[in-house]
Motif scaffolding. Structure first.
Motif, short mmCIF file in Angstrom:
data_model
loop_
_atom_site.label_atom_id
_atom_site.label_comp_id
_atom_site.label_asym_id
_atom_site.label_seq_id
_atom_site.Cartn_x
_atom_site.Cartn_y
_atom_site.Cartn_z
N VAL A 1 0.73 -1.11 -0.03
CA VAL A 1 -0.17 0.21 -0.08
C VAL A 1 0.48 1.16 -0.09
O VAL A 1 1.04 2.35 -0.94
CB VAL A 1 -0.66 -0.09 1.32
N LEU A 2 1.91 1.44 1.00
CA LEU A 2 2.87 2.73 0.60
C LEU A 2 3.93 2.91 -0.17
O LEU A 2 3.47 3.40 -1.02
CB LEU A 2 3.99 2.00 2.01
N VAL A 3 4.25 2.08 -0.99
CA VAL A 3 4.59 2.07 -2.43
C VAL A 3 3.95 2.47 -3.57
O VAL A 3 4.30 3.47 -4.34
CB VAL A 3 5.66 0.62 -3.18
N VAL A 4 2.76 1.59 -3.56
CA VAL A 4 1.76 1.84 -4.55
C VAL A 4 1.22 3.44 -4.38
O VAL A 4 1.11 4.45 -5.46
CB VAL A 4 0.96 0.78 -4.89
N PHE B 1 4.00 21.43 -8.90
CA PHE B 1 3.58 20.26 -9.37
C PHE B 1 4.03 19.07 -9.97
O PHE B 1 3.98 17.78 -9.27
CB PHE B 1 1.87 19.55 -9.71
N PHE B 2 4.66 19.12 -10.31
CA PHE B 2 6.01 18.27 -11.37
C PHE B 2 6.76 18.07 -10.60
O PHE B 2 7.18 16.74 -10.50
CB PHE B 2 6.84 18.94 -12.32
N VAL B 3 7.77 18.95 -9.77
CA VAL B 3 8.76 18.81 -8.56
C VAL B 3 8.20 17.72 -7.62
O VAL B 3 8.59 16.66 -7.64
CB VAL B 3 9.45 20.20 -8.29
N SER B 4 6.84 18.03 -7.23
CA SER B 4 6.30 17.46 -5.64
C SER B 4 5.79 15.74 -6.29
O SER B 4 6.54 15.01 -5.60
CB SER B 4 4.94 18.30 -5.24
N GLY B 5 5.45 15.76 -7.42
CA GLY B 5 5.10 14.28 -8.67
C GLY B 5 6.02 13.24 -8.20
O GLY B 5 6.05 12.08 -8.11
N GLY B 6 7.69 13.86 -9.36
CA GLY B 6 8.39 13.42 -9.44
C GLY B 6 9.03 12.65 -7.79
O GLY B 6 9.41 11.61 -8.33
N LEU B 7 9.47 13.47 -7.05
CA LEU B 7 10.15 13.34 -5.49
C LEU B 7 9.15 12.32 -5.09
O LEU B 7 9.68 11.34 -4.53
CB LEU B 7 10.11 14.17 -4.73
N THR B 8 7.86 11.91 -4.80
CA THR B 8 6.81 11.08 -4.08
C THR B 8 7.51 10.04 -5.00
O THR B 8 7.32 9.10 -4.78
CB THR B 8 5.56 12.19 -4.87
N GLY C 1 8.90 6.68 -3.08
CA GLY C 1 8.11 5.24 -3.44
C GLY C 1 8.88 3.92 -3.66
O GLY C 1 8.92 3.13 -2.95
N LEU C 2 9.59 4.78 -4.74
CA LEU C 2 11.23 3.58 -5.33
C LEU C 2 11.69 3.04 -4.00
O LEU C 2 12.52 1.94 -4.02
CB LEU C 2 11.71 3.90 -6.27
N ARG D 1 12.79 -0.62 -2.08
CA ARG D 1 14.00 -1.14 -2.12
C ARG D 1 13.74 -1.31 -0.79
O ARG D 1 15.05 -2.62 -0.30
CB ARG D 1 14.56 -0.45 -3.40
N TYR D 2 14.16 -0.78 0.56
CA TYR D 2 14.85 -0.54 1.03
C TYR D 2 14.13 -0.92 2.73
O TYR D 2 14.68 -1.23 3.36
CB TYR D 2 15.41 0.26 1.79
#
Length: 467
Positions: A118-121, A209-216, A220-221, A225-226
């Motif tokens: 749930v957290l990742v997706v 919005f582009f920066v916010s969404g990209g960093l999110t 998530g990745l 991974r960790y």
């Protein structure tokens, strides 16, 4: 400062997960006396808990960055799309109402597909919807995409706060909660001023919005991974399987039977500190005459002070709790709330000529606000059993979001009619004072119910050890 209920509580030695203890003695078949003191030594610390906390702090920061884009760049967004001040209230309200609806849904879904999934997706990769909001051509498109993003991000608060209780025992939860939200504020302190500078370029709010969404998506990745999800109840030595941690509606009813929990929910429903963050920049622009970029310069001061407040507050709150185990955290929470209201008067009701004076007052606001997560999160954990904590947080955060939505709408519409300064006086300052005084009703039920839950969890841990 403890009552007789805090000394020894009669509980059942075989509580069942489907009927948890919240505000009642226990469920099961055989009664035993359990001491208020923790078991000797206690369970070992959860491995890698501080690393996991750092990942969760980054993720929850990104989930909230979408709201930071709106509140920080609203003056530029308003000019670009021709919006009234009340549009900010509508956007914040929609975001919060969606949290009220979808927070409990994700709590029900998580035991079935896994909290990490749930957290990742839905908290990480879901950031693509936030980025898509930057392409909006009108307010309707922006509101729809902003709302879709909020549907996924609603999972973060309830699940992450519940996981925090599984990573850290009661002696360290105040510090851990402080660091969780301190990390969130630290990232926001870096991002906020940068967002403010985007107002200087054409359509800069879109890049926000582009920066916010990209960093999110990036965070998530990183979680995929960790991050290693602990078992429910791991920090209490009372681990349970995913099957046992699944919620039933009977458990929700049992949760709502706790008086302390109901009072906490009502307190968060009336909490008006958070709406001030939504209007701080636009207040300084509209009522105090600063430019959007200049007004945004208060954000790093306020947020860095909040970071300091969360770190120092978490340590102080844990120490006060050890000194006054019955009501320590609750008392700090109440005094921080009332102190916040008094400083809010200086932020919103006095016209200062320099932005740096506002930076000082908002910094003090940040310090006191930083004390609160290290208080109210552990207080709620103390009156709920492990399998119910995420559900409890979903309802608490839902109430918080509903109150935020209603108060924000009220400030927006009232601000259009009588001015933003007057609206902040009535719906932020005076309401916070009333809310702080209301908290006096929590002390007695909290002492009783936290002792019951503490004894129940200890009994579970002892039973698990014997088995």
């Amino acid at each position: 400062m403890t009552s007789s209920a805090d000394k020894e509580v009669t509980v059942m030695s075989h509580p069942t997960p489907s009927k948890p203890v919240v505000g009642s003695a226990a469920t099961g078949s055989r009664a035993v006396a359990v001491s208020d003191a923790p078991a000797s030594g206690g369970p070992p610390p959860v491995a890698g808990r501080w690393r996991q906390l750092a990942l969760l702090s980054g993720l929850i920061s990104m989930d909230n960055s979408e709201g930071a884009v709106v509140s920080t760049l609203f003056p530029a967004l308003r000019a670009a799309l021709g919006l009234p001040l009340s549009a900010l209230g509508v956007m914040v309200a929609v975001h919060k109402i969606i949290q009220v609806i979808f927070g409990p849904i994700w709590v029900l879904v998580a035991p079935r597909i896994g909290r990490k999934t749930v957290l990742v997706v839905f908290c990480g990769l879901w950031g693509v919807w936030s980025a898509a909001a930057g392409f909006s051509q009108n307010f309707t498109q922006l509101l729809v995409l902003y709302g879709i993003a909020a549907m996924g991000f609603a999972a973060g608060g309830p699940l992450i706060n519940g996981i925090l209780a599984d990573l850290f025992d009661d002696n360290t939860r105040g510090r851990a909660a402080g660091l969780l939200y301190g990390g969130f504020a630290l990232l926001s302190a870096v991002i906020g001023p940068l967002l403010g500078q985007l107002s200087r370029i054409p359509d800069g709010w879109r890049y926000g919005f582009f920066v916010s969404g990209g960093l999110t998506v990036v965070f998530g990745l990183l979680v995929w991974r960790y991050y290693v999800d602990p078992e429910v109840g791991a920090s209490d030595g009372a681990q349970m399987s995913a099957q046992d941690s699944r919620l039933q509606w009977s458990q929700i009813r049992e949760l709502l039977s706790g008086k302390t929990f109901r009072l906490i929910v009502l307190q968060r429903l009336m909490a008006s500190q958070l709406p001030l963050t939504s209007f701080a920049v636009v207040f300084l622009v509209d009522d105090r005459g600063f430019s959007n970029a200049m007004a945004a310069t208060i954000l790093p001061f306020a947020l860095m002070s909040y970071v300091g407040g969360t770190v120092i507050g978490g340590i102080v709150v844990d120490r006060v709790q050890r000194r006054f185990p019955g009501v320590g955290r609750l008392a700090v929470w109440q005094f921080s709330t009332l102190g916040w209201a008094l400083i809010a008067v200086m932020c919103t009701q006095v016209a200062w000529s320099s932005i740096w004076i506002y930076a000082i007052w908002f910094s003090l606001i940040g310090v006191l606000q930083g004390f609160i997560p290290g208080c109210n999160r552990p207080v709620l954990m103390a009156v709920t059993t492990p399998e119910l904590r995420s559900a409890a947080f979903s309802l608490m955060i839902g109430a918080e979001s509903a109150g935020w939505a209603a108060i924000t709408l009220g400030i927006g519409y009232l601000g259009d009619r009588i001015g933003l300064e007057a609206a902040l006086l009535y719906l932020v300052v005076l309401l916070t004072i009333a809310n702080g005084l209301f908290m006096s009703t929590m002390y007695r039920p909290f002492v009783r119910e936290s002792a019951i839950v503490r004894a129940t969890v200890t009994a579970r841990a002892k039973e698990r050890t014997i088995e």
